[in-house]
Motif scaffolding. Structure first.
Motif, short mmCIF file in Angstrom:
data_model
loop_
_atom_site.label_atom_id
_atom_site.label_comp_id
_atom_site.label_asym_id
_atom_site.label_seq_id
_atom_site.Cartn_x
_atom_site.Cartn_y
_atom_site.Cartn_z
N SER A 194 -7.60 7.70 10.12
CA SER A 194 -8.94 7.11 10.09
C SER A 194 -9.04 5.90 11.01
O SER A 194 -10.06 5.67 11.63
N VAL A 195 -7.94 5.15 11.16
CA VAL A 195 -7.93 4.00 12.08
C VAL A 195 -8.00 4.49 13.51
O VAL A 195 -8.73 3.94 14.34
N HIS B 39 2.43 2.85 2.36
CA HIS B 39 3.74 2.85 3.02
C HIS B 39 4.81 2.24 2.10
O HIS B 39 5.95 2.71 2.06
N GLY C 49 0.78 -1.22 0.00
CA GLY C 49 0.00 0.00 0.00
C GLY C 49 0.81 1.27 0.00
O GLY C 49 1.91 1.34 -0.57
N GLN D 126 -4.78 7.19 6.32
CA GLN D 126 -5.18 5.85 6.74
C GLN D 126 -4.96 5.68 8.23
O GLN D 126 -5.84 5.15 8.93
N ALA E 205 -1.42 9.79 1.93
CA ALA E 205 -2.43 8.73 2.00
C ALA E 205 -2.20 7.84 3.22
O ALA E 205 -3.16 7.45 3.89
N GLU E 206 -0.95 7.53 3.50
CA GLU E 206 -0.64 6.70 4.67
C GLU E 206 -1.06 7.41 5.96
O GLU E 206 -1.63 6.81 6.87
#
Length: 191
Positions: free
Chosen positions: A186-187, A77, A75, A183, A179-180
């Protein structure tokens, strides 16, 4: 942007002088020498080689199976790891994140090529600009000459550096590190 130290900043200074000269409708001058087409071709080469190596090498590595096989993290990362490795190699450092297994034939050759071309293509272009400027006669300072020692030129120079960096790297940064981060955010928000 891909260049080292003083000569990297001089590339941006000449580009800023060229842009300022175009804005006021005069032939750009720097240090009493006119900046013309041959200097700008070499400046363009020096500015475009590192992004080509970084973005092209990263793109090729994430498309080919041999490049993806060395990723320890999938992904965003994983893209960040490859992007950092090529950025570091093309800008004369040569380090990589620990998650990327860069000690294989593919990455050794790709990163070595990026390091070699990133160093010598840029240095060659800068030396060509120096040779072109050294061969020219000095022109006297006149009303149309933009001073390069004031705050106005400093702001113009910072703007040129930021715009060049943003136009070159924001799309790849949006796919990788940004983006990482989103993510991870959001987690953490879901917990």
């Amino acid at each position: 942007m891909g260049s080292s130290g003083l000569y990297g900043m001089l590339i941006f200074v000449i580009l800023a002088v060229f842009i300022a000269g175009l804005m006021i409708g005069r032939t750009p001058e720097y240090l009493g020498k006119k900046i013309e087409m041959q200097e700008m071709k070499m400046i363009a080469l020096a500015l475009l080689v590192p992004p080509f190596l970084i973005l092209g090498g990263t793109g090729l590595s994430v498309v080919l199976d041999v490049g993806v096989a060395s990723l320890g993290n999938p992904g965003a990362h994983g893209l960040s790891e490859v992007l950092y490795a090529f950025t570091s190699a093309a800008n004369n450092n040569g380090s990589a994140f620990a998650g990327l297994s860069a000690n294989n034939v593919f990455y050794n050759l790709m990163l070595a090529l990026a390091m070699f071309a990133g160093r010598f293509a840029v240095i060659g272009a800068v030396l060509a600009v120096a040779g072109y400027l050294a061969a020219k006669q000095r022109v006297p300072v006149n009303v149309g000459t933009m001073p390069t020692h004031g705050v106005l030129f400093g702001v113009l120079l910072i703007g040129v550096v930021l715009i060049m960096g943003a136009l070159t790297y924001i799309p790849s940064l949006a796919l990788g590190p940004i983006a990482e981060h989103m993510q991870l955010f959001s987690v953490q928000s879901a917990e």
